[in-house]
Design an enzyme around this catalytic site. Structure first.
Site, PDB file in Angstrom:
ATOM      1  N   TYR A  29     -76.929 103.825  43.221  1.00 51.42           N
ATOM      2  CA  TYR A  29     -76.596 104.890  44.169  1.00 51.42           C
ATOM      3  C   TYR A  29     -75.436 104.475  45.089  1.00 51.42           C
ATOM      4  CZ  TYR A  29     -81.191 106.513  42.633  1.00 51.42           C
ATOM      5  OH  TYR A  29     -82.261 106.909  41.878  1.00 51.42           O
ATOM      6  N   ASN A  68     -86.578  98.860  45.589  1.00 54.61           N
ATOM      7  CA  ASN A  68     -85.904  99.167  44.314  1.00 54.61           C
ATOM      8  C   ASN A  68     -84.396  98.926  44.429  1.00 54.61           C
ATOM      9  OD1 ASN A  68     -85.090 100.109  41.837  1.00 54.61           O
ATOM     10  ND2 ASN A  68     -86.225 102.038  41.948  1.00 54.61           N
ATOM     11  N   GLU A  78     -84.452 109.855  47.922  1.00 55.90           N
ATOM     12  CA  GLU A  78     -85.288 108.788  48.475  1.00 55.90           C
ATOM     13  C   GLU A  78     -85.502 107.750  47.395  1.00 55.90           C
ATOM     14  OE1 GLU A  78     -87.014 111.968  48.864  1.00 55.90           O
ATOM     15  OE2 GLU A  78     -86.452 112.310  50.955  1.00 55.90           O
ATOM     16  N   ILE A 122     -84.918 109.928  38.244  1.00 59.01           N
ATOM     17  CA  ILE A 122     -83.964 109.424  37.232  1.00 59.01           C
ATOM     18  C   ILE A 122     -84.593 108.166  36.645  1.00 59.01           C
ATOM     19  CG2 ILE A 122     -82.633 108.164  38.980  1.00 59.01           C
ATOM     20  CD1 ILE A 122     -80.122 108.668  37.240  1.00 59.01           C
ATOM     21  N   ALA A 123     -84.598 108.068  35.339  1.00 57.73           N
ATOM     22  CA  ALA A 123     -85.169 106.872  34.702  1.00 57.73           C
ATOM     23  C   ALA A 123     -84.588 106.706  33.307  1.00 57.73           C
ATOM     24  CB  ALA A 123     -86.693 106.981  34.614  1.00 57.73           C
TER      25      ALA A 123
HETATM   26  C1  LIG Z   1     -82.368 102.691  38.029  1.00 59.72           C
HETATM   27  C2  LIG Z   1     -82.103 102.914  36.543  1.00 59.72           C
HETATM   28  C3  LIG Z   1     -82.156 104.408  36.241  1.00 59.72           C
HETATM   29  C4  LIG Z   1     -80.689 102.378  36.211  1.00 59.72           C
HETATM   30  O1  LIG Z   1     -80.422 102.701  34.866  1.00 59.72           O
HETATM   31  P1  LIG Z   1     -79.585 101.708  33.904  1.00 59.72           P
HETATM   32  O2  LIG Z   1     -79.246 102.475  32.691  1.00 59.72           O
HETATM   33  O3  LIG Z   1     -80.313 100.434  33.709  1.00 59.72           O
HETATM   34  O4  LIG Z   1     -78.286 101.435  34.804  1.00 59.72           O
HETATM   35  P2  LIG Z   1     -76.780 101.259  34.285  1.00 59.72           P
HETATM   36  O5  LIG Z   1     -76.738 100.329  33.136  1.00 59.72           O
HETATM   37  O6  LIG Z   1     -76.197 102.613  34.132  1.00 59.72           O
HETATM   38  O7  LIG Z   1     -76.116 100.529  35.535  1.00 59.72           O
HETATM   39  C5  LIG Z   1     -75.472 101.280  36.541  1.00 59.72           C
HETATM   40  C6  LIG Z   1     -75.490 100.538  37.842  1.00 59.72           C
HETATM   41  O8  LIG Z   1     -76.838 100.355  38.287  1.00 59.72           O
HETATM   42  C7  LIG Z   1     -76.935  99.103  38.962  1.00 59.72           C
HETATM   43  N1  LIG Z   1     -77.748  98.175  38.180  1.00 59.72           N
HETATM   44  C8  LIG Z   1     -78.214  98.369  36.917  1.00 59.72           C
HETATM   45  N2  LIG Z   1     -78.975  97.313  36.550  1.00 59.72           N
HETATM   46  C9  LIG Z   1     -78.950  96.443  37.579  1.00 59.72           C
HETATM   47  C10 LIG Z   1     -79.556  95.181  37.795  1.00 59.72           C
HETATM   48  N3  LIG Z   1     -80.326  94.585  36.884  1.00 59.72           N
HETATM   49  N4  LIG Z   1     -79.377  94.584  39.006  1.00 59.72           N
HETATM   50  C11 LIG Z   1     -78.622  95.168  39.961  1.00 59.72           C
HETATM   51  N5  LIG Z   1     -78.007  96.380  39.805  1.00 59.72           N
HETATM   52  C12 LIG Z   1     -78.189  96.996  38.627  1.00 59.72           C
HETATM   53  C13 LIG Z   1     -75.531  98.561  39.046  1.00 59.72           C
HETATM   54  O9  LIG Z   1     -74.919  99.119  40.200  1.00 59.72           O
HETATM   55  C14 LIG Z   1     -74.915  99.145  37.785  1.00 59.72           C
HETATM   56  O10 LIG Z   1     -73.504  99.211  37.844  1.00 59.72           O
HETATM   57  P3  LIG Z   1     -72.672  97.917  37.297  1.00 59.72           P
HETATM   58  O11 LIG Z   1     -73.010  97.814  35.848  1.00 59.72           O
HETATM   59  O12 LIG Z   1     -71.238  98.303  37.548  1.00 59.72           O
HETATM   60  O13 LIG Z   1     -73.141  96.742  38.080  1.00 59.72           O
HETATM   61  C15 LIG Z   1     -83.118 102.126  35.667  1.00 59.72           C
HETATM   62  O14 LIG Z   1     -83.146 100.770  36.105  1.00 59.72           O
HETATM   63  C16 LIG Z   1     -84.539 102.670  35.703  1.00 59.72           C
HETATM   64  O15 LIG Z   1     -84.904 103.554  34.928  1.00 59.72           O
HETATM   65  N6  LIG Z   1     -85.388 102.135  36.627  1.00 59.72           N
HETATM   66  C17 LIG Z   1     -86.779 102.575  36.712  1.00 59.72           C
HETATM   67  C18 LIG Z   1     -86.901 103.946  37.332  1.00 59.72           C
HETATM   68  C19 LIG Z   1     -86.307 103.975  38.727  1.00 59.72           C
HETATM   69  O16 LIG Z   1     -86.488 103.065  39.522  1.00 59.72           O
HETATM   70  N7  LIG Z   1     -85.605 105.084  39.033  1.00 59.72           N
HETATM   71  C20 LIG Z   1     -85.011 105.297  40.329  1.00 59.72           C
HETATM   72  C21 LIG Z   1     -85.987 106.013  41.214  1.00 59.72           C
HETATM   73  S1  LIG Z   1     -85.290 106.340  42.830  1.00 59.72           S
END
Ligand SMILES: CC(C)(COP(=O)(O)OP(=O)(O)OC[C@H]1O[C@@H](n2cnc3c(N)ncnc32)[C@H](O)[C@@H]1OP(=O)(O)O)[C@@H](O)C(=O)NCCC(=O)NCCS
Length: 214
Positions: free
Chosen positions: A152, A145, A140, A106-107
């Site tokens: 999650y 991260n 996993e 997921i990204a």
């Molecule tokens: C992980 C990832 C998919 C989250 O996507 P995102 O669109 O930024 O997340 P969202 O805006 O939907 O946020 C959802 C939740 O994620 C968590 N979150 C998002 N950004 C965060 C931050 N900077 N710090 C802490 N928690 C965070 C929070 O729980 C948030 O819920 P909240 O807004 O109620 O606090 C994104 O950061 C990403 O692409 N990361 C790189 C790839 C990766 O690591 N994938 C996971 C592999 S296991």
């Protein structure tokens, strides 16, 4: 911007790989994606797209195939050829093993993070897992991260041990996470509440302009 999810197709692989390169240090080949996309009985991949206007309504499909989320708020789910015009801003996948749904990836594109798109994708993957008749979800994630772990945890994944040196690029451990049964009334109620909050957030995002860079 409006964000919506739909099933990934082979035409999407190039855009998906651009986001993958910006997000991960080990990459999948285009062939790996093609293989996954050609195995819909066990693998489901989705993309999130951004649109400056409400996405076109998807054609009617039988309720059972549409999933809970899609049937609740159809405006966030597109499914028409014309949606190809809207850029992909995130993607994710789930793989079924017996009754376990494994979130494989997921990204979200860096410029679009923090807008609820990761959450929208995770909800889409949960719907795909339900459609595949998965009873629980697992994944996993790198122990470092924390952002992904927070996402999650919010959706009821709980830590259940580690896989030492799981990631070959730097020898990092993987944290293993599992949900409770996703069809249980308690999990479905949790999901309903989370989705209500997510859609309120996405409705606010609809009034925001696109990020300057993607
Ligand atoms: C992980 C990832 C998919 C989250 O996507 P995102 O669109 O930024 O997340 P969202 O805006 O939907 O946020 C959802 C939740 O994620 C968590 N979150 C998002 N950004 C965060 C931050 N900077 N710090 C802490 N928690 C965070 C929070 O729980 C948030 O819920 P909240 O807004 O109620 O606090 C994104 O950061 C990403 O692409 N990361 C790189 C790839 C990766 O690591 N994938 C996971 C592999 S296991």
């Amino acid at each position: 911007m409006y964000y919506f999810v739909e099933r990934m197709t082979e035409d999407d692989i190039e855009q998906v790989q651009m986001i993958e390169r910006a997000s991960f240090s080990t990459l999948w080949s285009a062939n790996t994606y093609r293989h996954e996309l050609r195995s819909p009985a066990t693998s489901r991949y989705i993309v999130a797209r951004a649109s400056p206007t409400p996405p076109p309504p998807r054609p009617e499909r039988p309720a059972l195939r549409r999933g809970l989320l899609a049937s609740l708020i159809p405006m966030f789910f597109g499914q028409q050829a014309s949606t190809r015009d809207f850029p992909i801003v995130g993607y994710g996948g789930v793989w079924l093993s017996v009754d376990e749904g494994h979130i494989t990836t997921i990204a979200v594109a860096p410029a679009y993070r923090g807008r609820g798109i990761g959450e929208l994708l995770l909800n889409g993957l949960i719907d795909q897992a339900l459609d595949l008749h998965a009873d629980v979800l697992t994944l996993e994630v790198r122990v470092s991260n924390i952002v992904a772990q927070q996402l999650y945890l919010k959706y009821g994944f709980r830590p259940a041990g580690t896989r030492p040196r799981y990631y070959t690029d730097n020898g990092e451990d993987a944290l293993i996470m599992w949900t409770d049964p996703i069809r249980s009334p308690a999990y479905q109620e949790k999901l309903r509440q989370l989705r209500e909050r997510l859609f309120a957030r996405l409705r606010e995002e609809a009034d925001e302009p696109a990020p300057l860079h993607n």
